[in-house]
Design a protein around this motif. Structure first.
Motif, PDB file in Angstrom:
ATOM      1  N   GLY A   1       0.832  -1.190   0.000  1.00 53.28           N
ATOM      2  CA  GLY A   1       0.000   0.000   0.000  1.00 53.28           C
ATOM      3  C   GLY A   1       0.865   1.237   0.000  1.00 53.28           C
ATOM      4  N   TYR A   2       0.450   2.245  -0.753  1.00 52.35           N
ATOM      5  CA  TYR A   2       1.131   3.536  -0.717  1.00 52.35           C
ATOM      6  C   TYR A   2       0.170   4.558  -0.119  1.00 52.35           C
ATOM      7  CZ  TYR A   2       4.715   1.423  -3.594  1.00 52.35           C
ATOM      8  OH  TYR A   2       5.719   0.613  -4.042  1.00 52.35           O
ATOM      9  N   LEU A   3       0.713   5.313   0.805  1.00 56.06           N
ATOM     10  CA  LEU A   3      -0.075   6.352   1.455  1.00 56.06           C
ATOM     11  C   LEU A   3       0.469   7.673   0.934  1.00 56.06           C
ATOM     12  CD1 LEU A   3      -1.982   7.453   3.610  1.00 56.06           C
ATOM     13  CD2 LEU A   3      -0.387   6.708   5.358  1.00 56.06           C
ATOM     14  N   TYR A   4      -0.284   8.295   0.042  1.00 60.04           N
ATOM     15  CA  TYR A   4       0.181   9.514  -0.631  1.00 60.04           C
ATOM     16  C   TYR A   4      -0.260  10.728   0.183  1.00 60.04           C
ATOM     17  CZ  TYR A   4       1.528  12.473  -4.583  1.00 60.04           C
ATOM     18  OH  TYR A   4       2.157  13.399  -5.394  1.00 60.04           O
ATOM     19  N   ILE A   5       0.662  11.283   0.964  1.00 60.83           N
ATOM     20  CA  ILE A   5       0.345  12.413   1.847  1.00 60.83           C
ATOM     21  C   ILE A   5       0.952  13.695   1.285  1.00 60.83           C
ATOM     22  CG2 ILE A   5       0.430  13.310   4.207  1.00 60.83           C
ATOM     23  CD1 ILE A   5       1.075  10.590   5.243  1.00 60.83           C
ATOM     24  N   ARG A   6       0.173  14.752   1.258  1.00 61.51           N
ATOM     25  CA  ARG A   6       0.723  16.000   0.727  1.00 61.51           C
ATOM     26  C   ARG A   6       1.925  16.431   1.578  1.00 61.51           C
ATOM     27  NH1 ARG A   6      -3.277  21.117   1.542  1.00 61.51           N
ATOM     28  NH2 ARG A   6      -1.378  22.102   0.805  1.00 61.51           N
ATOM     29  N   GLY A   7       2.956  16.956   0.900  1.00 64.57           N
ATOM     30  CA  GLY A   7       4.227  17.246   1.551  1.00 64.57           C
ATOM     31  C   GLY A   7       4.158  18.291   2.647  1.00 64.57           C
ATOM     32  N   GLU A   8       3.150  19.167   2.598  1.00 64.59           N
ATOM     33  CA  GLU A   8       3.022  20.197   3.635  1.00 64.59           C
ATOM     34  C   GLU A   8       2.663  19.582   4.984  1.00 64.59           C
ATOM     35  OE1 GLU A   8       1.582  20.173   0.726  1.00 64.59           O
ATOM     36  OE2 GLU A   8       1.753  22.110  -0.276  1.00 64.59           O
ATOM     37  N   TYR A   9       2.063  18.394   4.964  1.00 65.03           N
ATOM     38  CA  TYR A   9       1.597  17.761   6.208  1.00 65.03           C
ATOM     39  C   TYR A   9       2.754  17.067   6.926  1.00 65.03           C
ATOM     40  CZ  TYR A   9      -3.449  18.382   5.173  1.00 65.03           C
ATOM     41  OH  TYR A   9      -4.718  18.882   4.939  1.00 65.03           O
ATOM     42  N   VAL A  10       3.760  17.838   7.292  1.00 69.54           N
ATOM     43  CA  VAL A  10       4.965  17.262   7.895  1.00 69.54           C
ATOM     44  C   VAL A  10       4.624  16.529   9.196  1.00 69.54           C
ATOM     45  CG1 VAL A  10       7.264  17.791   8.807  1.00 69.54           C
ATOM     46  CG2 VAL A  10       6.370  19.074   6.863  1.00 69.54           C
ATOM     47  N   LYS A  11       3.749  17.135   9.985  1.00 69.83           N
ATOM     48  CA  LYS A  11       3.412  16.520  11.269  1.00 69.83           C
ATOM     49  C   LYS A  11       2.702  15.185  11.052  1.00 69.83           C
ATOM     50  CE  LYS A  11       0.907  17.461  15.555  1.00 69.83           C
ATOM     51  NZ  LYS A  11      -0.104  18.357  16.176  1.00 69.83           N
ATOM     52  N   ALA A  12       1.744  15.157  10.147  1.00 67.08           N
ATOM     53  CA  ALA A  12       1.024  13.908   9.875  1.00 67.08           C
ATOM     54  C   ALA A  12       1.982  12.841   9.345  1.00 67.08           C
ATOM     55  CB  ALA A  12      -0.103  14.160   8.867  1.00 67.08           C
ATOM     56  N   ILE A  13       2.934  13.255   8.527  1.00 65.40           N
ATOM     57  CA  ILE A  13       3.896  12.302   7.966  1.00 65.40           C
ATOM     58  C   ILE A  13       4.732  11.688   9.089  1.00 65.40           C
ATOM     59  CG2 ILE A  13       5.957  12.082   6.491  1.00 65.40           C
ATOM     60  CD1 ILE A  13       4.597  14.265   4.667  1.00 65.40           C
ATOM     61  N   ARG A  14       5.227  12.531   9.991  1.00 65.97           N
ATOM     62  CA  ARG A  14       6.027  12.018  11.117  1.00 65.97           C
ATOM     63  C   ARG A  14       5.201  11.049  11.967  1.00 65.97           C
ATOM     64  NH1 ARG A  14       9.005  13.350   8.333  1.00 65.97           N
ATOM     65  NH2 ARG A  14      10.254  15.242   8.167  1.00 65.97           N
TER      66      ARG A  14
ATOM     67  N   PHE B   1      -1.554 -13.470   6.046  1.00 69.90           N
ATOM     68  CA  PHE B   1      -1.723 -12.258   5.238  1.00 69.90           C
ATOM     69  C   PHE B   1      -0.548 -11.294   5.473  1.00 69.90           C
ATOM     70  CE2 PHE B   1      -3.692  -7.859   5.528  1.00 69.90           C
ATOM     71  CZ  PHE B   1      -3.620  -7.596   4.174  1.00 69.90           C
ATOM     72  N   ASN B   2       0.032 -10.813   4.358  1.00 66.31           N
ATOM     73  CA  ASN B   2       1.161  -9.876   4.426  1.00 66.31           C
ATOM     74  C   ASN B   2       0.753  -8.526   3.841  1.00 66.31           C
ATOM     75  OD1 ASN B   2       2.655 -12.227   5.047  1.00 66.31           O
ATOM     76  ND2 ASN B   2       3.027 -12.579   2.850  1.00 66.31           N
ATOM     77  N   PHE B   3       1.153  -7.465   4.503  1.00 67.44           N
ATOM     78  CA  PHE B   3       0.839  -6.141   3.962  1.00 67.44           C
ATOM     79  C   PHE B   3       1.824  -5.101   4.493  1.00 67.44           C
ATOM     80  CE2 PHE B   3      -1.950  -2.182   4.161  1.00 67.44           C
ATOM     81  CZ  PHE B   3      -1.874  -1.922   2.810  1.00 67.44           C
ATOM     82  N   GLU B   4       2.423  -4.364   3.538  1.00 68.57           N
ATOM     83  CA  GLU B   4       3.356  -3.282   3.879  1.00 68.57           C
ATOM     84  C   GLU B   4       2.752  -1.946   3.454  1.00 68.57           C
ATOM     85  OE1 GLU B   4       6.218  -3.504   5.352  1.00 68.57           O
ATOM     86  OE2 GLU B   4       6.625  -5.666   5.220  1.00 68.57           O
ATOM     87  N   VAL B   5       2.961  -0.909   4.260  1.00 69.00           N
ATOM     88  CA  VAL B   5       2.524   0.435   3.872  1.00 69.00           C
ATOM     89  C   VAL B   5       3.745   1.344   3.731  1.00 69.00           C
ATOM     90  CG1 VAL B   5       1.211   2.487   4.550  1.00 69.00           C
ATOM     91  CG2 VAL B   5       0.300   0.216   5.045  1.00 69.00           C
TER      92      VAL B   5
END
Ligand SMILES: Cc1cc2nc3c(=O)[nH]c(=O)nc-3n(C[C@H](O)[C@H](O)[C@H](O)COP(=O)(O)O)c2cc1C
Ligand code: SF4
Ligand code: FES
Lengths: 163, 421
Positions: free
Chosen positions: B119-132, B156-160
């Motif tokens: 899975g890819y979690l595409y987070i907008r780059g401005e959301y630094v706090k959410a990313i951390r 079941f295997n799953f990577e994010v």
């Protein structure tokens, strides 16, 4: 140009998340920008070499996305949101205030290289409008007094770092 | 009495930690899904709940998952859309900052249902706090077997993986997001093929919004009839509403889908500040056409808002008061779309350039009487002729402002100035 070793290592680690090196260009540019401040032609070529991808692929991303800077920015990037929700809560007046206090127009950097002032689109924090992103951090519910206090804190922090 | 589920942990100490999440029953839904349901049964459950995508388009989530072909050789992917660039919207940021495991659990259940291991979690780059916060949450979930290989004792295997955006609104459009993930300029793709069949790296891919995925653990835990018992039959469930603009109590509110816009504005948002009146409301981020104050008795759900010529969109509700110039607001909205146009198709790229010029001159009091007609004609040339919905959204926004507030536009032209300055 030789990239610092840990930058190369960090880019290679980031690339492991994808089955294709090309996908790693965005994360690599983020890493390189943190390292160098902005993305010069040399840096872009270094990124292309580390990933082993076409240089044009790296150039086209560096120029498409607004968070990538191909020109220098000040040590502190003040990014004031002036989209609708912030506009409705006084962003325009704050912009004029900052332009006056800093002695620069929107899009410019102060002579000492300390501050770059930009307006940006919605930061996704409209519940605390008007909002400004300073470096990595969001500052909300701003008014002229809070801006003055914030700028004073940022200046003091820089003077401390200089000593 | 409506009980909030999506925001139940917001504001609690350490709400973003795995230990807090576990203390309120976190990852029990994933365990239940893995133990008691086949992937197809999860898809049926989500279909039965009536959940529709919270990213803007309102597409039925279970149905989208069912389009993923079964038992193919190619890997399958889940992409979570956390690009959240629609002005007026901040719900996904608050979910990620306050309750990231709720999202990760929803992603894991979806991945199990569609057979994705990545899975890819595409987070907008401005959301630094959410990313951390999400980086930490992913690490914690790994350490306790909630992500990774052999999740919670199953096979079941799953990577994010987090992918940081770099400041382009168009990356929120799902096919542009896939282009961006593949390291290209974010320009939308032609559909079909739809991503469920040929998406990321040409493999079957499901793209869902943060809030959509955050609903999933609750559906597994409480059942589909709990979910579809809330709100209107055709757009059920709990819903996050982002209130901003000229209100006394802006903020994020979780309430049933379909509640009247008037109630949202007046009761929850506290109405306009002292001495002002609400003049218009944008109900679903700036892509949603504005509704004049007389029209506020409409339900906040996909079908009701479409019925009055607007849309639920991202449920970014922006209140505009009577001290504000509508021409100015509309101009700012068109400037936004113009700035974010990816440049792929002519009606959007060129049309919005013209629209901005005309609207700026009207706002500055330099408009000509023929400008309104020209704007209308321009909107007709853009609407329905663009490659993706960005151009349409801009045209609809201009049309709504012109339709409901034509007098303000003509006042600018007749008086040769902005009456609000
Ligand atoms: C111009 C444009 C911008 C969009 N931005 C977003 C966004 O920021 N977040 C989001 O979830 N969906 C956004 N969407 C909708 C997505 O294309 C897609 O429908 C959605 O992510 C699907 O997830 P859902 O079914 O869970 O809603 C946007 C669409 C368009 C046309
Ligand atoms: S409508 Fe605009 S954003 Fe969408 S593809 Fe065309 S130019 Fe790009
Ligand atoms: S409009 Fe400024 S943060 Fe959303």
């Amino acid at each position: 140009m030789n990239a610092p070793l840990d930058m190369r290592a960090r880019i290679e680690a980031a690339a492991e998340a994808y089955p294709d090196q090309r996908s790693a260009i965005m994360p690599a540019l983020m890493i390189a920008q943190k390292e160098y401040g902005h993305l010069t032609g040399d840096v872009l070529e270094e990124v292309a070499d580390i990933l082993g991808v076409e240089r044009i692929w790296v150039y086209e991303l560096a120029t498409f996305y607004t968070l990538f800077h191909t020109e220098p920015v000040g040590q502190v990037h003040l990014q004031l949101c002036d989209n609708v929700s912030c506009m409705l809560r006084g962003a325009e007046a704050l912009l004029r205030h900052m332009e006056q206090v800093l002695g620069i127009a929107e899009g410019e950097t102060t002579g000492d290289g300390m501050f770059t002032l930009s307006t940006v689109e919605c930061l996704g924090a409209c519940e605390m409008a008007p909002v400004m992103q300073v470096g990595d951090d969001y500052h909300g519910n701003l008014d002229a007094d809070r801006i003055d206090a914030l700028l004073a804190t940022l200046r003091a922090r820089r003077e401390k770092a200089d000593v | 009495m409506f009980e909030p589920v999506l925001l139940k942990s917001v504001g609690q100490p350490d709400s973003h930690s795995l230990s807090h999440y576990r203390s309120v029953g976190g990852y029990e839904a994933l365990q239940k899904a893995l133990n008691d349901y086949t992937p197809d049964e999860i898809i049926e459950l989500v279909k039965g709940s009536g959940l529709r995508g919270r990213g803007g388009a309102g597409f039925p989530t279970g149905l989208k998952w069912s389009f993923v072909p079964k038992g193919q050789e190619k890997p399958k992917y889940l992409c979570c859309n956390a690009d959240e660039g629609e002005p007026g919207t901040f719900k996904d940021r608050i979910i990620m900052e306050e309750d990231p495991h709720q999202l990760l659990e929803g992603m894991a259940i979806c991945a199990y249902a569609i057979g994705a291991e990545t899975g890819y979690l595409y987070i907008r780059g401005e959301y630094v706090k959410a990313i951390r916060i999400l980086e930490t949450a992913i690490r914690e979930a790994h350490a306790e077997g909630c992500l990774g290989r052999g999740i919670l004792g199953s096979d079941f295997n799953f990577e994010v993986h987090i992918h940081e955006g770099a400041g382009a609104y168009i990356c929120g459009e799902e096919t542009a997001m896939l282009e961006s993930l593949q390291g290209r300029r974010a320009q939308p793709r032609l559909k079909p093929p739809f991503p469920a069949v040929a998406g990321l790296y040409d493999s079957p891919t499901v793209i869902n919004n943060v809030e959509t995925l955050a609903c999933v653990p609750h559906i597994v835990e409480r059942g589909s009839s709990w979910f579809n018992g809330i709100g209107p039959e055709r757009s059920p469930g709990p819903k996050l509403y982002c209130l901003s603009g000229s209100l006394r109590k802006p903020g994020l509110y979780e309430l049933p889908m379909g509640i009247p816009l008037r109630e949202l504005i007046e009761e929850h948002g506290g109405g306009a500040p002292e001495g002002r009146q609400i003049k218009a409301v944008i109900p679903g981020g700036v892509s949603a056409p504005m509704i004049p104050a007389e029209g506020l008795d409409v339900g906040m759900d996909f079908d009701s808002l479409a019925g009055v010529g607007s849309m639920l969109g991202s449920a970014g509700v922006i209140a505009i008061d009577d001290n504000t110039c509508i021409v100015k607001v509309a101009t700012r909205i068109v400037e936004f779309f113009h700035h974010e146009s990816c440049g792929k198709c002519t009606p959007c790229r060129e049309g919005l350039d013209w629209a901005v010029k005309i609207m700026r001159r009207i706002e500055a009091g330099e408009g000509a009487p023929t400008d309104l007609e020209q704007l209308e004609r321009l909107c007709g040339g853009i609407f329905g002729n663009t490659f993706c919905a960005l151009g349409d959204g801009a045209a609809m926004g201009i049309r709504a402002a012109l339709m409901h507030f034509k007098d303000e536009f003509t006042a600018h032209i007749d008086e040769g100035r902005c009456p609000y300055h």
